[in-house]
Write a protein that holds these residues in place. Structure first.
Motif, short mmCIF file in Angstrom:
data_model
loop_
_atom_site.label_atom_id
_atom_site.label_comp_id
_atom_site.label_asym_id
_atom_site.label_seq_id
_atom_site.Cartn_x
_atom_site.Cartn_y
_atom_site.Cartn_z
N TYR A 65 1.00 -1.24 -0.06
CA TYR A 65 0.01 0.09 0.06
C TYR A 65 0.98 1.34 0.03
O TYR A 65 1.61 1.20 0.68
N ARG A 66 0.76 2.11 -0.88
CA ARG A 66 1.32 3.45 -0.92
C ARG A 66 0.47 4.28 -0.86
O ARG A 66 -0.51 4.61 -1.60
N PRO A 67 0.53 5.35 0.55
CA PRO A 67 -0.29 6.03 0.91
C PRO A 67 -0.31 7.42 0.04
O PRO A 67 0.72 7.32 -0.49
N PRO A 68 -1.43 8.00 0.00
CA PRO A 68 -1.28 9.21 -0.98
C PRO A 68 -0.34 10.25 -0.19
O PRO A 68 -0.14 10.09 0.79
N SER A 69 0.06 11.14 -1.28
CA SER A 69 1.07 12.16 -0.69
C SER A 69 0.56 12.84 0.58
O SER A 69 1.42 13.42 1.10
N ALA A 70 -0.84 13.09 0.63
CA ALA A 70 -1.09 13.99 1.86
C ALA A 70 -1.23 13.15 3.05
O ALA A 70 -1.55 13.58 4.31
N SER A 71 -0.94 11.87 2.93
CA SER A 71 -1.02 10.79 4.18
C SER A 71 0.01 11.24 5.25
O SER A 71 1.22 11.90 4.90
N ILE A 72 -0.36 11.24 6.37
CA ILE A 72 0.45 11.62 7.57
C ILE A 72 1.74 10.58 7.45
O ILE A 72 2.81 11.08 8.03
N ALA A 73 1.76 9.70 7.06
CA ALA A 73 2.81 8.50 6.72
C ALA A 73 3.80 9.10 5.69
O ALA A 73 4.87 8.70 5.91
N GLU A 85 -4.73 17.85 10.99
CA GLU A 85 -4.92 16.45 10.82
C GLU A 85 -6.37 16.47 10.12
O GLU A 85 -7.45 16.81 10.81
N ARG A 86 -6.60 15.42 9.08
CA ARG A 86 -8.06 15.18 8.33
C ARG A 86 -7.99 13.50 8.62
O ARG A 86 -6.77 12.98 8.46
N TYR A 87 -8.92 12.88 7.99
CA TYR A 87 -8.97 11.43 7.96
C TYR A 87 -10.07 11.02 6.54
O TYR A 87 -10.98 11.82 6.21
N VAL A 88 -9.83 10.00 6.07
CA VAL A 88 -10.78 9.30 5.08
C VAL A 88 -10.68 7.81 5.44
O VAL A 88 -9.74 7.06 5.56
N GLU A 89 -11.99 7.44 5.69
CA GLU A 89 -12.21 5.91 6.16
C GLU A 89 -12.90 5.51 5.16
O GLU A 89 -14.00 5.78 4.49
N THR A 90 -12.40 4.20 4.45
CA THR A 90 -12.81 3.43 3.34
C THR A 90 -13.19 2.01 3.65
O THR A 90 -12.71 1.38 4.85
N ARG A 91 -14.19 1.43 2.94
CA ARG A 91 -14.53 0.06 3.16
C ARG A 91 -14.49 -0.43 1.82
O ARG A 91 -14.78 0.01 0.78
N PHE A 92 -14.06 -1.81 1.83
CA PHE A 92 -13.83 -2.60 0.50
C PHE A 92 -13.97 -3.98 0.58
O PHE A 92 -13.93 -4.29 1.70
N LYS A 93 -13.69 -4.62 -0.44
CA LYS A 93 -13.80 -6.15 -0.77
C LYS A 93 -12.14 -6.44 -0.88
O LYS A 93 -11.55 -5.59 -1.31
N VAL A 94 -11.95 -7.42 -0.35
CA VAL A 94 -10.29 -8.22 -0.71
C VAL A 94 -10.69 -9.45 -1.51
O VAL A 94 -11.29 -10.24 -0.88
#
Length: 162
Positions: A65-73, A85-94
């Motif tokens: 996983y490569r976090p987006p450029s705005a990521s705190i990481a 600090e802001r956040y984005v929470e996602t849900r998905f299938k693997v």
């Protein structure tokens, strides 16, 4: 694996974990058939090991996983006080092949551009699939919460009083 097979007694847990790691390596390299066989073999060894050794396979594991450029990481602000600090929470299938599908935003307080870049990053991620009875299966409802940094809005000085 050869060295682990030569020990007496054979450490089934170590062999199983090594086979699972080999499966992860094959999966990242795109060799899905080899990955699935390594996962099957690893699952069998872990079942033999007992003591709930297969628990490591009961949920998808993030492999790449490569976090987006705005990521705190990834962001390295010069003056952290100038950012919030802001956040984005996602849900998905693997999926059984480790790919991500049906990415949706669950909640966010980030601007749309950060939300879009996070969704894009999540779509590109690769996971080790959940293994059920030795076989990779679809897992729904996996979540990822990305923390991002955003430049604080500049305060406008009050106009001089007349």
């Amino acid at each position: 694996l050869e060295a682990l097979s030569k020990t007496d007694p054979v450490d089934r847990r170590a062999r199983g974990e090594t086979l699972v790691e080999l499966g992860d390596w094959y999966l990242i390299g795109g060799a899905i058939g080899k990955a699935n066989q390594a996962y099957r073999d690893g699952w069998k060894e872990l079942v033999e090991a007992g003591n709930d050794a297969v628990s490591m396979l009961q949920a998808p594991r993030r492999l790449a996983y490569r976090p987006p450029s705005a990521s705190i990481a990834r962001a390295r602000p010069n003056d952290p006080g100038d950012y919030e600090e802001r956040y984005v929470e996602t849900r998905f299938k693997v999926m059984p092949d480790g790919k991500v599908a049906d990415v949706q935003t669950v909640s966010t307080d980030a601007p749309q551009s950060i939300e879009k870049s996070t969704i894009y990053a999540v779509r590109k991620a690769r996971y080790a699939p959940r293994i059920e009875n030795g076989e990779p299966v679809v897992t729904e409802g996996v979540t990822l919460r990305e923390r991002a940094v955003l430049v604080k809005a500049q305060q406008q000085p009050d106009p001089p009083s007349s």
